[in-house]
Design a protein around this motif. Sequence first.
Motif, PDB file in Angstrom:
ATOM      1  N   SER A 156       0.683   5.674  -3.892  1.00 46.22           N
ATOM      2  CA  SER A 156       0.814   7.049  -3.416  1.00 46.22           C
ATOM      3  C   SER A 156       0.667   7.985  -4.613  1.00 46.22           C
ATOM      4  CB  SER A 156       2.175   7.256  -2.758  1.00 46.22           C
ATOM      5  OG  SER A 156       2.302   6.445  -1.613  1.00 46.22           O
ATOM      6  N   LYS A 200       3.587   5.057   1.623  1.00 48.47           N
ATOM      7  CA  LYS A 200       2.926   3.824   2.048  1.00 48.47           C
ATOM      8  C   LYS A 200       2.654   3.006   0.794  1.00 48.47           C
ATOM      9  CE  LYS A 200       0.705   5.941   6.072  1.00 48.47           C
ATOM     10  NZ  LYS A 200      -0.579   6.290   6.718  1.00 48.47           N
ATOM     11  N   GLY A 201       3.070   1.757   0.822  1.00 46.80           N
ATOM     12  CA  GLY A 201       2.946   0.966  -0.390  1.00 46.80           C
ATOM     13  C   GLY A 201       4.180   1.114  -1.249  1.00 46.80           C
ATOM     14  N   SER A 202       4.177   0.436  -2.382  1.00 43.81           N
ATOM     15  CA  SER A 202       5.379   0.392  -3.219  1.00 43.81           C
ATOM     16  C   SER A 202       5.106   0.867  -4.635  1.00 43.81           C
ATOM     17  CB  SER A 202       5.920  -1.045  -3.252  1.00 43.81           C
ATOM     18  OG  SER A 202       4.895  -1.941  -3.663  1.00 43.81           O
ATOM     19  N   GLY A 248      -3.625  -2.524  -0.417  1.00 42.95           N
ATOM     20  CA  GLY A 248      -2.254  -2.055  -0.284  1.00 42.95           C
ATOM     21  C   GLY A 248      -1.294  -3.138   0.147  1.00 42.95           C
ATOM     22  N   SER A 249      -1.808  -4.256   0.610  1.00 39.27           N
ATOM     23  CA  SER A 249      -0.947  -5.322   1.093  1.00 39.27           C
ATOM     24  C   SER A 249      -0.806  -6.396   0.030  1.00 39.27           C
ATOM     25  CB  SER A 249      -1.560  -5.935   2.361  1.00 39.27           C
ATOM     26  OG  SER A 249      -2.765  -6.613   2.010  1.00 39.27           O
ATOM     27  N   THR A 257      -1.237   9.372   0.305  1.00 43.06           N
ATOM     28  CA  THR A 257      -0.558   8.106   0.520  1.00 43.06           C
ATOM     29  C   THR A 257      -1.509   7.230   1.319  1.00 43.06           C
ATOM     30  OG1 THR A 257       0.491   9.076   2.460  1.00 43.06           O
ATOM     31  CG2 THR A 257       1.778   9.040   0.454  1.00 43.06           C
ATOM     32  N   ASN A 258      -2.109   6.305   0.615  1.00 45.53           N
ATOM     33  CA  ASN A 258      -3.138   5.466   1.207  1.00 45.53           C
ATOM     34  C   ASN A 258      -2.652   4.035   1.181  1.00 45.53           C
ATOM     35  OD1 ASN A 258      -5.493   3.899   1.650  1.00 45.53           O
ATOM     36  ND2 ASN A 258      -6.765   5.617   0.963  1.00 45.53           N
ATOM     37  N   ALA A 259      -2.731   3.355   2.308  1.00 41.45           N
ATOM     38  CA  ALA A 259      -2.246   1.980   2.381  1.00 41.45           C
ATOM     39  C   ALA A 259      -2.991   1.067   1.417  1.00 41.45           C
ATOM     40  CB  ALA A 259      -2.386   1.453   3.814  1.00 41.45           C
ATOM     41  N   SER A 301      10.474   6.393   3.625  1.00 47.27           N
ATOM     42  CA  SER A 301       9.710   6.496   4.876  1.00 47.27           C
ATOM     43  C   SER A 301       8.446   7.346   4.718  1.00 47.27           C
ATOM     44  CB  SER A 301      10.584   7.083   5.986  1.00 47.27           C
ATOM     45  OG  SER A 301      11.094   8.352   5.590  1.00 47.27           O
ATOM     46  N   ASP A 302       8.388   8.141   3.633  1.00 42.09           N
ATOM     47  CA  ASP A 302       7.221   9.005   3.415  1.00 42.09           C
ATOM     48  C   ASP A 302       6.113   8.306   2.633  1.00 42.09           C
ATOM     49  OD1 ASP A 302       8.622  11.176   4.556  1.00 42.09           O
ATOM     50  OD2 ASP A 302       9.647  11.501   2.646  1.00 42.09           O
TER      51      ASP A 302
END
Length: 566
Positions: free
Chosen positions: A311, A329-331, A227-228, A305-307, A326-327
């Motif tokens: 999502s 995680k990730g893009s 996710g990063s 929604t998993n890092a 804000s809801d």
Amino acid sequence: MSDSVEPSTSSREDPDPTPNPNSIIHPRREPFEHGLLPIPKLIFSDPIHSLIPLKQKLLSTQRVNSEIIAESLQISVDHARLVLDTLASVLHAESDPLIKFPPEEVDSVGADLRDLMLFLYIQSYKRLLPRTHKDSASVADVWPSTSAFDGYLSALSPLQLVRSNSRRFMPSQADEEVHQLSYLQKHMGNILSLLSEPTEGEGEESLVLSMEGFEHLGFLLQFGDKGSEGIPLSQAAPFFANSDPDMPAVPVPAAQVHEWILQNIASELEHLTERVSAKENGPANPSDQDVAMADACTNSIKALTNARGPSFIEGISKSSYVKQASDLKGSSVKVINCHDSVIYILAPLRYATIYGCSDTTIVLGAVGKAVRVEHCERVHVITAAKRICIANCRECVFFLGVNQRPLIVGDNHKLQVAPYNTFYSQLEEHMAEVGIVATTNRWNELLALGVVDPHDSISHPAGVSDVQAESATHLDPDQFTNFLIPNWFGGESPGSTKVNPFPLPDAYMTSQQRNQKNLGEIKQLLKEAPLEENRKRELSSALHVYFKDWLYASGNIRQLYCLQGD
């Protein structure tokens, strides 16, 4: 409105309860999901045999523009520019000039030759086939269904609708990752040879890989949390880690790099295979089981929604669903198998996929890299995006604010496109964040490729491979209306956008102004009409009937879901 859901216990990518610390290598999804083009001349039966001579020919030109690509690959300039734009949308290095420079300067900048070689190589990749429903016979009887928005109420029961909506199953994230890693495992030797340089040693020529060349492998592979952004490839490799930035790292034999990567891939494949096997042998997916009729009318929602990945918004039915930045995680977002709903994703995104949806309106905030819409029926998509690809869709309408030409591929029928038609308070801020320019809208400059996608593992009748996909028609300006996004969060997150930031073409602007004028005149006439009370009631009743008919015929009935309580 349903603006929050509980993740299902059986998700597409369950958090791993026992992560393997040695399994840190992952394929980059983006090139495989958004970077494949069904252009026959880009797909080589023996990629390395074709690309090595091409690399040698272009070696003196480290960056190549669309003119060079067109000449080298014998494709049109339009297709060559599409190659550049597509490569830019899936490139791993955000600092690359192909991404940083404005669209009008892309050709003068060109693509790095090594990135282009990798992009061309993976055009030979074959996607996993969609999984069919376990009760495929019953599903075939009810799909595709007649929609209420075609003017007829569906004769299907809610249970049949749930089943028909599950006709196409996207492969799970774990399945796709295994498939992509296996492909990279098989082809890694060839891929490294495209990034390597020859050197003389001990009387025979061998290949070595510089640290810079190794970094380009980041186009296909990532180390660290999925996710990063991950860690730089050279820092993950033992032979380049902690190199002195002032002293160029010594090139490493390509064979040594190959062996190290294969060890990492094998370890991760073993780990992933165990997870997939555990899922297949575990409890059945609740969405595949028969459900009680009382439950069939309620939302069948699976969201995650998993890092470590995109999502997922999955299985929304007869509902309104809202997500803000804000809801998430990730893009990246994937909207899958949603039916008869309105879905708002009001956030800045990099990638978005819409798959297997029907009779649904989907609003995507601002997508800076790419949108892909596939296997959808009677769906309205409203998006501000850098680029969009539409594949295998039927009777869909796309309201677009796009900086690049919309791409249409596959087996499509009765598609319509129109200019962007909505806004929300933070839209322009989100567009600026992901690099979308409102002054450039190429919604009507459609580019249609082939009906057959050679990246799908499906056999096709002879003679259809060169048939062009059915393009889209322009929505009649008289049918063009503004789409109103309710201002649920106006007090909490004020923004500067007050109107649609994309300028409307004259015909659509004239139609919009005429509709507004007619509405004002009708209001005034009704207000001043000298009618008796019973006549007023009759008129009001007639207007309600016509309005209801219009809501169903246009699909705007879905917006009424926004008025429902949880």
